[in-house]
Every structure is written in C-alpha cells, then in structure tokens.
Design a protein around this motif. Structure first.
Motif, PDB file in Angstrom:
ATOM      1  N   LEU A 148       0.809  -1.360   0.286  1.00  0.00           N
ATOM      2  CA  LEU A 148       0.066  -0.037  -0.177  1.00  0.00           C
ATOM      3  C   LEU A 148       0.721   1.137   0.180  1.00  0.00           C
ATOM      4  O   LEU A 148       0.581   2.233  -0.350  1.00  0.00           O
ATOM      5  CB  LEU A 148      -0.822   0.058   1.260  1.00  0.00           C
ATOM      6  N   LYS A 149       2.096   1.047   0.422  1.00  0.00           N
ATOM      7  CA  LYS A 149       2.924   2.369   0.629  1.00  0.00           C
ATOM      8  C   LYS A 149       3.754   2.408  -0.710  1.00  0.00           C
ATOM      9  O   LYS A 149       3.829   3.550  -1.229  1.00  0.00           O
ATOM     10  CB  LYS A 149       4.038   2.196   1.658  1.00  0.00           C
ATOM     11  N   SER A 150       4.486   1.344  -1.139  1.00  0.00           N
ATOM     12  CA  SER A 150       5.076   1.373  -2.437  1.00  0.00           C
ATOM     13  C   SER A 150       4.581   1.348  -3.789  1.00  0.00           C
ATOM     14  O   SER A 150       4.934   2.095  -4.805  1.00  0.00           O
ATOM     15  CB  SER A 150       6.163   0.327  -2.312  1.00  0.00           C
ATOM     16  N   LEU A 151       3.121   0.843  -3.854  1.00  0.00           N
ATOM     17  CA  LEU A 151       2.490   1.007  -4.880  1.00  0.00           C
ATOM     18  C   LEU A 151       1.443   1.767  -5.387  1.00  0.00           C
ATOM     19  O   LEU A 151       0.837   2.036  -6.371  1.00  0.00           O
ATOM     20  CB  LEU A 151       1.876  -0.513  -5.374  1.00  0.00           C
ATOM     21  N   LEU A 152       1.198   2.636  -4.101  1.00  0.00           N
ATOM     22  CA  LEU A 152       0.339   3.673  -4.350  1.00  0.00           C
ATOM     23  C   LEU A 152       1.007   4.993  -4.069  1.00  0.00           C
ATOM     24  O   LEU A 152       2.076   5.291  -3.173  1.00  0.00           O
ATOM     25  CB  LEU A 152      -0.950   3.822  -3.172  1.00  0.00           C
ATOM     26  N   PRO A 153       0.427   6.145  -4.626  1.00  0.00           N
ATOM     27  CA  PRO A 153      -0.380   6.341  -5.783  1.00  0.00           C
ATOM     28  C   PRO A 153      -0.270   5.570  -6.844  1.00  0.00           C
ATOM     29  O   PRO A 153       1.107   5.499  -7.329  1.00  0.00           O
ATOM     30  CB  PRO A 153      -0.579   7.779  -5.883  1.00  0.00           C
ATOM     31  N   ALA A 154      -0.811   5.050  -7.604  1.00  0.00           N
ATOM     32  CA  ALA A 154      -0.829   3.913  -8.878  1.00  0.00           C
ATOM     33  C   ALA A 154      -0.807   5.209  -9.925  1.00  0.00           C
ATOM     34  O   ALA A 154      -1.125   6.323  -9.711  1.00  0.00           O
ATOM     35  CB  ALA A 154      -1.908   3.211  -9.051  1.00  0.00           C
ATOM     36  N   ALA A 155      -0.538   4.373 -10.999  1.00  0.00           N
ATOM     37  CA  ALA A 155      -0.416   5.461 -12.182  1.00  0.00           C
ATOM     38  C   ALA A 155      -1.872   6.144 -12.640  1.00  0.00           C
ATOM     39  O   ALA A 155      -1.903   7.065 -13.157  1.00  0.00           O
ATOM     40  CB  ALA A 155      -0.162   4.676 -13.561  1.00  0.00           C
ATOM     41  N   HIS A 156      -2.907   5.078 -12.196  1.00  0.00           N
ATOM     42  CA  HIS A 156      -4.302   5.826 -12.581  1.00  0.00           C
ATOM     43  C   HIS A 156      -4.984   6.436 -11.486  1.00  0.00           C
ATOM     44  O   HIS A 156      -4.687   6.079 -10.154  1.00  0.00           O
ATOM     45  CB  HIS A 156      -5.077   4.745 -13.078  1.00  0.00           C
ATOM     46  N   LYS A 157      -5.809   7.700 -11.447  1.00  0.00           N
ATOM     47  CA  LYS A 157      -6.523   8.066 -10.471  1.00  0.00           C
ATOM     48  C   LYS A 157      -7.933   7.359  -9.979  1.00  0.00           C
ATOM     49  O   LYS A 157      -8.413   7.785  -8.760  1.00  0.00           O
ATOM     50  CB  LYS A 157      -6.847   9.608 -10.660  1.00  0.00           C
ATOM     51  N   ARG A 158      -8.326   6.495 -10.735  1.00  0.00           N
ATOM     52  CA  ARG A 158      -9.577   5.892 -10.518  1.00  0.00           C
ATOM     53  C   ARG A 158      -8.952   4.616 -10.029  1.00  0.00           C
ATOM     54  O   ARG A 158      -8.329   3.777 -10.662  1.00  0.00           O
ATOM     55  CB  ARG A 158     -10.474   5.721 -11.458  1.00  0.00           C
ATOM     56  N   GLY A 159      -9.932   3.966  -9.143  1.00  0.00           N
ATOM     57  CA  GLY A 159      -9.571   2.301  -8.907  1.00  0.00           C
ATOM     58  C   GLY A 159     -10.081   1.831  -7.648  1.00  0.00           C
ATOM     59  O   GLY A 159     -10.794   2.498  -6.795  1.00  0.00           O
ATOM     60  N   LEU A 160      -9.987   0.702  -7.339  1.00  0.00           N
ATOM     61  CA  LEU A 160     -10.342  -0.315  -6.448  1.00  0.00           C
ATOM     62  C   LEU A 160      -9.339  -0.521  -5.457  1.00  0.00           C
ATOM     63  O   LEU A 160      -8.387  -1.322  -6.145  1.00  0.00           O
ATOM     64  CB  LEU A 160     -11.391  -1.262  -6.906  1.00  0.00           C
ATOM     65  N   VAL A 161      -9.421  -0.701  -4.313  1.00  0.00           N
ATOM     66  CA  VAL A 161      -8.258  -1.210  -3.422  1.00  0.00           C
ATOM     67  C   VAL A 161      -9.055  -2.186  -2.514  1.00  0.00           C
ATOM     68  O   VAL A 161     -10.047  -1.857  -1.921  1.00  0.00           O
ATOM     69  CB  VAL A 161      -7.642  -0.262  -2.433  1.00  0.00           C
ATOM     70  N   GLU A 182      -2.533   4.609   5.531  1.00  0.00           N
ATOM     71  CA  GLU A 182      -1.360   5.174   4.631  1.00  0.00           C
ATOM     72  C   GLU A 182      -1.965   5.045   3.302  1.00  0.00           C
ATOM     73  O   GLU A 182      -1.765   5.851   2.556  1.00  0.00           O
ATOM     74  CB  GLU A 182      -0.262   3.823   4.692  1.00  0.00           C
ATOM     75  N   GLY A 183      -2.687   3.950   2.931  1.00  0.00           N
ATOM     76  CA  GLY A 183      -3.437   3.716   1.417  1.00  0.00           C
ATOM     77  C   GLY A 183      -4.226   4.873   1.220  1.00  0.00           C
ATOM     78  O   GLY A 183      -4.120   5.623  -0.105  1.00  0.00           O
ATOM     79  N   LEU A 184      -5.170   5.328   2.115  1.00  0.00           N
ATOM     80  CA  LEU A 184      -5.994   6.259   1.917  1.00  0.00           C
ATOM     81  C   LEU A 184      -5.524   7.547   1.785  1.00  0.00           C
ATOM     82  O   LEU A 184      -5.826   8.483   0.873  1.00  0.00           O
ATOM     83  CB  LEU A 184      -6.977   6.431   3.047  1.00  0.00           C
ATOM     84  N   ARG A 185      -4.325   7.752   2.477  1.00  0.00           N
ATOM     85  CA  ARG A 185      -3.536   9.136   2.323  1.00  0.00           C
ATOM     86  C   ARG A 185      -2.774   9.229   0.949  1.00  0.00           C
ATOM     87  O   ARG A 185      -2.885  10.306   0.311  1.00  0.00           O
ATOM     88  CB  ARG A 185      -2.400   9.201   3.395  1.00  0.00           C
ATOM     89  N   ARG A 186      -2.550   7.971   0.564  1.00  0.00           N
ATOM     90  CA  ARG A 186      -1.701   7.986  -0.838  1.00  0.00           C
ATOM     91  C   ARG A 186      -3.064   8.043  -2.325  1.00  0.00           C
ATOM     92  O   ARG A 186      -2.370   8.407  -3.187  1.00  0.00           O
ATOM     93  CB  ARG A 186      -1.018   6.872  -1.253  1.00  0.00           C
ATOM     94  N   PHE A 187      -4.054   7.438  -1.916  1.00  0.00           N
ATOM     95  CA  PHE A 187      -5.147   7.412  -3.156  1.00  0.00           C
ATOM     96  C   PHE A 187      -6.443   7.696  -2.308  1.00  0.00           C
ATOM     97  O   PHE A 187      -7.134   6.920  -2.515  1.00  0.00           O
ATOM     98  CB  PHE A 187      -4.744   5.779  -3.505  1.00  0.00           C
ATOM     99  N   ASN A 188      -6.636   9.039  -2.202  1.00  0.00           N
ATOM    100  CA  ASN A 188      -7.896   9.229  -1.727  1.00  0.00           C
ATOM    101  C   ASN A 188      -9.111   9.362  -2.555  1.00  0.00           C
ATOM    102  O   ASN A 188     -10.346   9.346  -2.067  1.00  0.00           O
ATOM    103  CB  ASN A 188      -7.853  10.519  -0.816  1.00  0.00           C
TER     104      ASN A 188
END
Ligand SMILES: C[S@@+](CC[C@H](N)C(=O)[O-])C[C@H]1O[C@@H](n2cnc3c(N)ncnc32)[C@H](O)[C@@H]1O
Length: 278
Positions: A148-161, A182-188
């Motif tokens: 969740l730390k190393s792979l987010l934020p991903a290349a795309h802004k939309r998605g499902l975790v 952590e995940g939500l901070r990186r991919f809110n």
C-alpha cells in the motif's frame, strides 16, 4: 508464520458476498472508459479447483457458491456474479472458482492495471504463474501494508483497493487499520473495499466502526448466515466500502435478502448502512 490457505475456503458464503461486491464496484468504475487500477492487497492463490483436496476437505463452497450456482435469481448483481463464475466453467458444472485476482483479471480492460500483493510462500508462486505474460498485471511477494505504501499512488487516479486479510495473527486488525491510513492518504480518490469476519457481534461492530471512521463516506454491508455467537467460528462476514460507488447501497438492499435466504444456515440476517454524505 502464515498458515491460512484460501484454498480451503474458496467459494464459501463469505467469498460470495466479497466477490459479488467486488464485481459490482468494478462494473461501476468501468462505466467510463477512463483507465483504472485494481490494487489487491491479499491475493491468495488466484484460482481454485473444486476437485482439489483442500476444497473437498472442508466442503465450504457447498454452503456458499454451491447453493447459488446454476440458478438465476432475477437480482442483477447476484446474476452478474453467477454468470461470471459460470464463465470460468464454460457454462457447465462448477469445476473452478476464481479468487479476487482472477475476477479482476477477467474484468480488466486493455487500459486498466491490476497489482497484487501476497505474502504466503506457497500461494505467491501459484498466483504469479497465473498471470505470467500479462503486462497489465503485476504480482508482488510482499506484505499488504508495504504494498500500500510502495505501489500507491498508482499510475491511474481511479480504482479499487480490495483489502481481504486472513485475520489469522493477533494484531491483524490493527495492522490492517494502519495500512489503510497510509493507503487512503496516498489514494484518496480510490474506492477501498475491506472484508471482515463476524466472529462475535461486539468485536465485529467495533472493528467495522473503526474501518468506517477512516473515510468521510462509507457503506457497511453484512451477511450473517447464523446468529452471531450461536456457533463456533465465523457466523457471517461483512464489507466496509470507503468512497462507495453511487447506487451500491440500493443494489445491495435488493441483493442481501435474497442472498440471506439462499445461504442462511438457520438465523442470521443482513445489514446495509451508509455513513457520510452521498
Ligand atoms: C482471505 S485470503 C485472500 C483471498 C483473496 N482475496 C480472494 O478473494 O480470492 C488472505 C490472503 O492473505 C495472505 N496474507 C496474510 N497476511 C498477509 C500480509 N501481511 N500481506 C499480504 N498477504 C497476506 C494469506 O496468505 C492469504 O492468501
């Protein structure tokens, strides 16, 4: 040391709820052509053979997908799930049951990406082999929270975790909550779907409420096949969806009573509860 193997539990009543919700979310996200990412924190082995020693040993699938497979319920999200499972079986008898990675892979479009972490030394190579050669999919032998730390934020802004821990170690709930922060901070902007077991009412409620509190908008879904506390082990399971797609609550309000009727083992019930602004 991890001992949980999803191969013993594939297709059980908890998988039915989880995978049905996963598909409903992906269908919603794919309504637009824009690319999306699916980040699966706990991949498992990916795809399961019903005749395998593990699935046959517990037979859990018989009280899960087995009770529904081959039926049409007239409820859109349930029939969609059943059709997708049938697709893995060439429309014939249930021989294979897809895990969350195989379901995402099946729905993935050319523009989408799937990234998966799985820590178990036996399940990781099986999962990695399943998607070898598919450049849209990356599989990592790593811890969910590190991913969740190393792979987010991903290349795309939309998605499902999708967060589907085995909750086998003391502290797994706290570990999951920390990873989600952590995940939500990186991919809110992402939709986060977290699975939880019901093994006792109070514990499940306390954990689900902490999950819900991580987001400003959330949906809690639960399916109990027995009365919590009435039997040893898991009597139901739920999902907390943070940033839920529009309309998922209504779809599940229609689906859950039908699922409950089909999957109940004497008692239990279901829940759809929304939090925050629509
Ligand atoms: C419930 S299973 C996942 C099933 C899968 N999501 C599906 O629906 O088909 C949980 C998986 O998490 C793995 N696991 C346990 N702890 C982990 C961790 N800290 N990081 C990544 N994977 C972990 C287990 O080995 C197991 O395969």
């Amino acid at each position: 040391m991890l001992s949980y193997r999803h191969s013993y539990h594939a297709g059980n009543f908890a998988d039915v709820l989880k995978h049905l919700v996963q598909i409903a979310i992906l269908d919603y996200l794919q309504f637009k052509d824009k690319p999306l990412v699916v980040h699966d924190t706990h991949g498992g082995a990916g795809l399961y053979e019903v005749a395998s020693e593990h699935m046959q040993k517990t037979g859990e699938y018989q009280d899960g997908v087995g009770r529904l497979y081959g039926r049409q319920t007239g409820v859109e999200v349930i029939d969609r799930y059943l059709d997708l499972i049938a697709g893995f079986n060439d429309g014939g008898p249930l021989r294979r049951y897809p895990g969350s990675p195989a379901i995402s892979a099946e729905l993935l479009r050319e523009q989408d990406r799937l990234q998966i972490t799985e820590l178990h030394n036996s399940d990781y190579p099986v999962l990695a082999a399943l998607f070898e050669g598919d450049e849209r999919i990356r599989v990592f032998h790593d811890d969910a929270n590190r991913g969740l730390k190393s792979l987010l934020p991903a290349a795309h802004k939309r998605g499902l975790v999708l967060v589907d821990p085995s909750y086998e170690l003391e502290g797994d709930e706290a570990h999951t909550l920390a990873g989600l922060v952590e995940g939500l901070r990186r991919f809110n902007t992402g939709c986060f779907a977290i699975w939880y077991p019901v093994i006792g009412r109070r514990r499940a409620d306390a954990y689900a409420e902490r999950l819900v509190a991580l987001g400003t908008r959330a949906l809690r879904l639960e399916l109990n096949v027995r009365q919590p506390g009435s039997a040893h082990g898991m009597t139901g399971s739920g999902m907390v969806v943070i940033n839920p797609p529009w309309g998922l609550d209504k779809k599940m309000e229609t689906a859950l009573p039908v699922l409950h009727k089909a999957l109940a083992q004497g008692g239990g019930g279901w829940m759809v509860k929304g939090y925050g602004e629509e």
